[in-house]
Design a protein around this motif. Structure first.
Motif, PDB file in Angstrom:
ATOM      1  N   PRO A  74      81.989  63.714  58.630  1.00  0.00           N
ATOM      2  CA  PRO A  74      81.921  63.904  60.084  1.00  0.00           C
ATOM      3  C   PRO A  74      80.703  63.189  60.653  1.00  0.00           C
ATOM      4  O   PRO A  74      79.609  63.283  60.092  1.00  0.00           O
ATOM      5  CB  PRO A  74      81.780  65.427  60.241  1.00  0.00           C
ATOM      6  CG  PRO A  74      82.238  66.003  58.940  1.00  0.00           C
ATOM      7  CD  PRO A  74      81.893  64.987  57.893  1.00  0.00           C
ATOM      8  N   THR A  76      78.543  63.036  63.960  1.00  0.00           N
ATOM      9  CA  THR A  76      78.275  63.609  65.282  1.00  0.00           C
ATOM     10  C   THR A  76      76.898  63.252  65.816  1.00  0.00           C
ATOM     11  O   THR A  76      76.599  63.533  66.978  1.00  0.00           O
ATOM     12  CB  THR A  76      78.410  65.141  65.232  1.00  0.00           C
ATOM     13  OG1 THR A  76      77.521  65.669  64.239  1.00  0.00           O
ATOM     14  CG2 THR A  76      79.842  65.537  64.878  1.00  0.00           C
ATOM     15  N   THR A 142      85.889  61.545  59.958  1.00  0.00           N
ATOM     16  CA  THR A 142      85.839  61.102  61.353  1.00  0.00           C
ATOM     17  C   THR A 142      86.949  60.107  61.626  1.00  0.00           C
ATOM     18  O   THR A 142      87.186  59.195  60.826  1.00  0.00           O
ATOM     19  CB  THR A 142      84.488  60.422  61.664  1.00  0.00           C
ATOM     20  OG1 THR A 142      83.428  61.338  61.393  1.00  0.00           O
ATOM     21  CG2 THR A 142      84.406  59.985  63.125  1.00  0.00           C
ATOM     22  N   TYR A 234      90.962  65.674  61.541  1.00  0.00           N
ATOM     23  CA  TYR A 234      89.625  65.149  61.271  1.00  0.00           C
ATOM     24  C   TYR A 234      88.578  66.132  61.780  1.00  0.00           C
ATOM     25  O   TYR A 234      88.804  66.857  62.757  1.00  0.00           O
ATOM     26  CB  TYR A 234      89.430  63.795  61.955  1.00  0.00           C
ATOM     27  CG  TYR A 234      90.316  62.708  61.387  1.00  0.00           C
ATOM     28  CD1 TYR A 234      89.873  61.900  60.352  1.00  0.00           C
ATOM     29  CD2 TYR A 234      91.595  62.498  61.898  1.00  0.00           C
ATOM     30  CE1 TYR A 234      90.678  60.915  59.820  1.00  0.00           C
ATOM     31  CE2 TYR A 234      92.414  61.506  61.374  1.00  0.00           C
ATOM     32  CZ  TYR A 234      91.954  60.722  60.336  1.00  0.00           C
ATOM     33  OH  TYR A 234      92.760  59.748  59.810  1.00  0.00           O
ATOM     34  N   ALA A 236      85.825  65.213  63.147  1.00  0.00           N
ATOM     35  CA  ALA A 236      85.325  64.651  64.404  1.00  0.00           C
ATOM     36  C   ALA A 236      86.215  63.480  64.802  1.00  0.00           C
ATOM     37  O   ALA A 236      86.734  62.770  63.939  1.00  0.00           O
ATOM     38  CB  ALA A 236      83.874  64.189  64.255  1.00  0.00           C
ATOM     39  N   THR A 237      86.394  63.301  66.100  1.00  0.00           N
ATOM     40  CA  THR A 237      87.233  62.207  66.598  1.00  0.00           C
ATOM     41  C   THR A 237      86.540  61.528  67.775  1.00  0.00           C
ATOM     42  O   THR A 237      86.085  62.205  68.713  1.00  0.00           O
ATOM     43  CB  THR A 237      88.611  62.722  67.050  1.00  0.00           C
ATOM     44  OG1 THR A 237      89.281  63.335  65.952  1.00  0.00           O
ATOM     45  CG2 THR A 237      89.471  61.573  67.579  1.00  0.00           C
ATOM     46  N   TYR A 238      86.471  60.199  67.697  1.00  0.00           N
ATOM     47  CA  TYR A 238      85.935  59.399  68.794  1.00  0.00           C
ATOM     48  C   TYR A 238      87.081  58.617  69.440  1.00  0.00           C
ATOM     49  O   TYR A 238      87.920  58.046  68.748  1.00  0.00           O
ATOM     50  CB  TYR A 238      84.891  58.402  68.281  1.00  0.00           C
ATOM     51  CG  TYR A 238      83.565  59.029  67.920  1.00  0.00           C
ATOM     52  CD1 TYR A 238      82.486  58.980  68.795  1.00  0.00           C
ATOM     53  CD2 TYR A 238      83.388  59.668  66.697  1.00  0.00           C
ATOM     54  CE1 TYR A 238      81.264  59.551  68.466  1.00  0.00           C
ATOM     55  CE2 TYR A 238      82.175  60.243  66.355  1.00  0.00           C
ATOM     56  CZ  TYR A 238      81.115  60.180  67.245  1.00  0.00           C
ATOM     57  OH  TYR A 238      79.913  60.746  66.915  1.00  0.00           O
ATOM     58  N   LEU A 249      82.762  61.152  71.782  1.00  0.00           N
ATOM     59  CA  LEU A 249      83.130  62.175  70.826  1.00  0.00           C
ATOM     60  C   LEU A 249      84.038  63.176  71.533  1.00  0.00           C
ATOM     61  O   LEU A 249      83.604  63.979  72.362  1.00  0.00           O
ATOM     62  CB  LEU A 249      81.877  62.877  70.284  1.00  0.00           C
ATOM     63  CG  LEU A 249      82.096  63.988  69.255  1.00  0.00           C
ATOM     64  CD1 LEU A 249      82.844  63.466  68.034  1.00  0.00           C
ATOM     65  CD2 LEU A 249      80.755  64.597  68.852  1.00  0.00           C
ATOM     66  N   ARG A 252      85.126  67.857  67.787  1.00  0.00           N
ATOM     67  CA  ARG A 252      84.374  68.132  66.573  1.00  0.00           C
ATOM     68  C   ARG A 252      84.710  69.538  66.117  1.00  0.00           C
ATOM     69  O   ARG A 252      84.929  70.431  66.916  1.00  0.00           O
ATOM     70  CB  ARG A 252      82.869  67.973  66.774  1.00  0.00           C
ATOM     71  CG  ARG A 252      82.281  68.895  67.807  1.00  0.00           C
ATOM     72  CD  ARG A 252      80.797  68.674  67.994  1.00  0.00           C
ATOM     73  NE  ARG A 252      80.049  68.989  66.803  1.00  0.00           N
ATOM     74  CZ  ARG A 252      78.725  68.845  66.702  1.00  0.00           C
ATOM     75  NH1 ARG A 252      78.044  68.346  67.720  1.00  0.00           N
ATOM     76  NH2 ARG A 252      78.101  69.173  65.594  1.00  0.00           N
TER      77      ARG A 252
END
Length: 253
Positions: A74, A76, A142, A234, A236-238, A249, A252
């Motif tokens: 991840p 962040t 991520t 996931y 975290a995802t952007y 972001l 999360r």
């Protein structure tokens, strides 16, 4: 598949110099006649080409080629998160970022192979094989999701999830088995290949088999490729800020 699985760690991904190829905004890989590597291949690794053939690869990281990217952990905060939020300057910056952050392109990757004859008489390419160096679970730390784009259309494909991945044409036949590709000194030929992955993360080397004018069989190696399938979720995802630069972001765990 299970028998081939090995641990995939962020520490196994090492930073390397990437050659930018004008017009494709991609990473270049030069083929070698070198020895088999016990460590994971390094993107952009170079060595002396074989005496009869130079084999190179141009890897396209544009949105037409990849379905975004994925990282092992991840992300962040820290320098890499700041780079994402600010936005990479060009598509050619992705390989170095992925090396640092421990990631790979996701689902699909377009690679253009460039062959150049280096000797007389002509060299004949007899095949291109895939040698898997590492196989592991899909990267699920991520997800990085660029703005959507239509996938590139390619005639030659390779499904890395197959038990024996091979470069095939539209009929499913080995692309090089039905073609006679000969190159004299200075002559060049290209083949664009669409690699896909769904069920795992792969690192691989391409082996270019060829026969020189004296009838000697040789193999050039092009190392340094990585691709991962998509994870169900996931940490975290952007998402892309397009038309503005950078990524935000969005989620999360």
């Amino acid at each position: 598949m299970t028998a081939r699985r090995r641990a995939w760690t962020a520490a196994a991904v090492t930073a390397a110099a990437i050659a930018v190829v004008a017009g494709l905004l991609a990473a270049g890989h030069r083929g070698t006649a070198g020895t088999r590597r016990s460590a994971p291949p390094r993107p952009g690794a170079t060595a002396t080409a074989g005496p009869a053939l130079t084999a190179e690869a141009v890897v396209d990281y544009s949105t037409e080629s990849v379905n975004g990217f994925a990282l092992h952990d991840p992300l962040t905060g820290g320098p890499d998160a700041s780079v994402l939020r600010t936005g990479l300057r060009t598509t050619a910056d992705w390989p170095a970022f992925l090396d640092r952050a421990g990631g790979a392109a996701r689902d699909r990757l377009t690679v253009t192979l460039v062959f150049t004859g280096d000797a007389e008489p002509a060299v004949r390419i007899t095949g291109v094989r895939v040698r898997l160096e590492r196989t592991a679970e899909v990267l699920a730390g991520t997800a990085i999701v660029p703005a959507a784009a239509a996938p590139a259309t390619v005639r030659v494909t390779c499904d890395l999830d197959d038990e024996a991945p091979a470069l095939t044409d539209g009929t499913g036949a080995d692309y090089f088995a039905t073609r006679r590709l000969e190159l004299r000194r200075g002559e060049r030929s290209t083949v664009t290949v669409g690699f896909t992955a769904r069920g795992a993360t792969y690192a691989w080397t391409l082996l270019v088999d060829h026969v020189d004018g004296a009838g000697t069989a040789r193999t050039a190696e092009i190392p340094g490729f990585r691709l991962t399938g998509s994870a169900p979720k996931y940490a975290a995802t952007y998402v892309d800020n397009a038309p503005a630069r950078g990524f935000s972001l969005a989620r999360r765990r």
